[in-house]
Enzyme design. Structure first.
Site, short mmCIF file in Angstrom:
data_model
loop_
_atom_site.label_atom_id
_atom_site.label_comp_id
_atom_site.label_asym_id
_atom_site.label_seq_id
_atom_site.Cartn_x
_atom_site.Cartn_y
_atom_site.Cartn_z
NE ARG A 264 -3.75 -2.32 2.28
CZ ARG A 264 -4.65 -2.64 3.21
NH1 ARG A 264 -4.83 -1.83 4.25
NH2 ARG A 264 -5.37 -3.75 3.09
CD GLU A 351 -8.69 -1.44 10.15
OE1 GLU A 351 -8.53 -2.31 9.28
OE2 GLU A 351 -8.87 -0.23 9.90
NE ARG A 390 -2.07 -1.38 11.26
CZ ARG A 390 -2.91 -0.49 10.76
NH1 ARG A 390 -4.10 -0.33 11.32
NH2 ARG A 390 -2.60 0.22 9.70
#
Length: 426
Positions: A264, A351, A390
């Site tokens: 990304r 998140e 993450r």
């Protein structure tokens, strides 16, 4: 793509969805007008084409002056048919282009508004009070400080080799990522998923088919020489896996667990979470992707959320579940639930998983259907994160100890050879 039949039959539902998303409801009327012109152009073409075929049969049986007249008429008609065919094709392209600008119709109950208008559905677990545990002088370390102490994360050399927002996972860092991803794959296998290693480069029609070339296209890496896109999630490749096919869903949903690297550009996020590995250009993920009947999509969405929660319990992370507001949904999603883990160093929620019900939106673009007793119909797609890089951030911070070591959650210990504590390297 939006269901044009729904658009024609109940345009107010689509308009309301547009308003909830913060998008232009008048686009619905533009699409309806373009669709009407498309159907009119197609009808005109088909009518003249039928006349052309009829004349062809008459020419075959005619003779003399009648045949010459019919041939002249046929020639003139052929030019008109060709022009009408071009008009119909242009009208089709215009209608489809406009229709693709309308996001999926949101589910009933989705909160209206933007990024900050989500609804919190539940809290699971309690964040640790590290000051109470280790004394008021204890300073919470963030994941990068902990990772560097463990020699698990190296952002300095990542930047040297590839630039900002790249990193190396080394030693226990690499092992921890593999542990997470293997645990996710094991959970997927127990629940009937087919494990899949997916391509990370896809064709434009596949990327467009999943709805990723809309408002956030600038976040996607494109290789212009090859005209291929680097995926930001294996959802893209798995959506393209059955492009143009007719699926057999008689025995239930088709579930795939895609393991892939993800890329990304993170355009527009400069200055936000740039320290460490929270927001990076490359990471790994195991993604759940499901093909199912439209009537079963609602329940399947809740099942994916339950599997995500099972993984978070395995990692022993305190988290909350939010119902994402309509204006923060991707164009393909009718509803999205996020799980956000507690981040002690920033005293906020971050998140870590996301699951979306895309109903028939992606499958309609990609031409994926099933055969039923009433004929052919478009199927539904859903996706959800089972584990990703993450998570290392949340695990290191939530399980840190006073001496810079990190306790390994019990559920991950079998994937790390029984290791109970990750020790700093002195």
């Amino acid at each position: 793509m939006i269901d044009l039949q729904l658009l024609r039959q109940d345009p107010d539902v689509v308009r309301a969805s547009q308003v909830a998303r913060g998008e232009d409801p008048h686009l619905v009327d533009e699409v309806l007008d373009a669709d009407a012109r498309r159907r009119s152009a197609q009808t005109g073409y088909e009518t003249l084409r039928a006349e052309q075929k009829s004349l062809g049969k008459q020419v075959a049986t005619a003779s003399g002056d009648e045949k010459h007249a019919l041939l002249a008429h046929t020639k003139a008609l052929a030019a008109q048919v060709k022009a009408l065919q071009a008009d119909a094709a242009d009208a089709e392209e215009h209608a489809v282009t406009l229709a693709r600008r309308i996001g999926n119709v949101i589910e009933d109950g989705v909160p209206s508004g933007g990024e900050d208008d989500y609804a919190v559905l539940e809290h699971v677990g309690t964040p640790r009070d590290l000051a109470a545990e280790y004394g008021p002088d204890f300073r919470v370390q963030d994941h990068l400080a902990l990772g560097e102490g463990l020699r698990a994360i190296d952002t300095e050399r990542g930047a040297k080799v590839s630039g900002s927002r790249f990193y190396f996972l080394t030693g226990i860092g690499a092992r921890l990522e593999l542990a997470l991803l293997n645990a996710a794959m094991d959970l997927a296998l127990r629940n009937g998923f087919t494990p899949t290693i997916t391509p990370t480069l896809v064709k434009p029609e596949i990327m467009a088919g999943t709805g990723f070339l809309g408002a956030h296209a600038d976040e996607i890496y494109h290789l212009p020489v090859d005209d291929l896109y680097l995926v930001g999630t294996s959802e893209v490749a798995l959506a393209g896996y059955h492009q143009g096919e007719i699926l057999d869903l008689a025995d239930g949903p088709l579930r795939y667990a895609g393991w892939s690297a993800c890329y990304r550009r993170e355009a527009g996020s400069y200055g936000k979470d740039t320290r460490g590995i929270i927001r990076v250009h490359q990471f790994h993920k195991v993604e759940a992707f499901v093909w199912t009947r439209p009537d079963d999509a609602y329940d399947e969405h809740r099942r994916i959320l339950a599997w995500e929660k099972e993984m978070l319990a395995l990692a022993e992370l305190p988290y909350r579940v939010i119902d994402t507001a309509a204006g923060d949904l991707g164009s393909s999603a009718a509803r999205k639930f996020d799980c956000e883990a507690w981040l002690p160093s920033q005293q906020r929620w971050m998140e870590v998983t996301s699951t979306s019900n895309c109903t028939t939106y992606q499958a309609r673009r990609l031409g994926v259907r099933e055969r039923t007793d009433d004929g052919m119909r478009t199927v539904a797609t859903l996706n959800g994160t089972l584990a990703t890089t993450r998570w290392i951030v949340a695990i290191l911070e939530n399980h840190q100890q006073a001496d810079g070591s990190v306790r390994v959650p019990e559920g991950l210990r079998p994937y790390l050879g029984g290791l109970e504590v990750m020790e700093p390297v002195r």
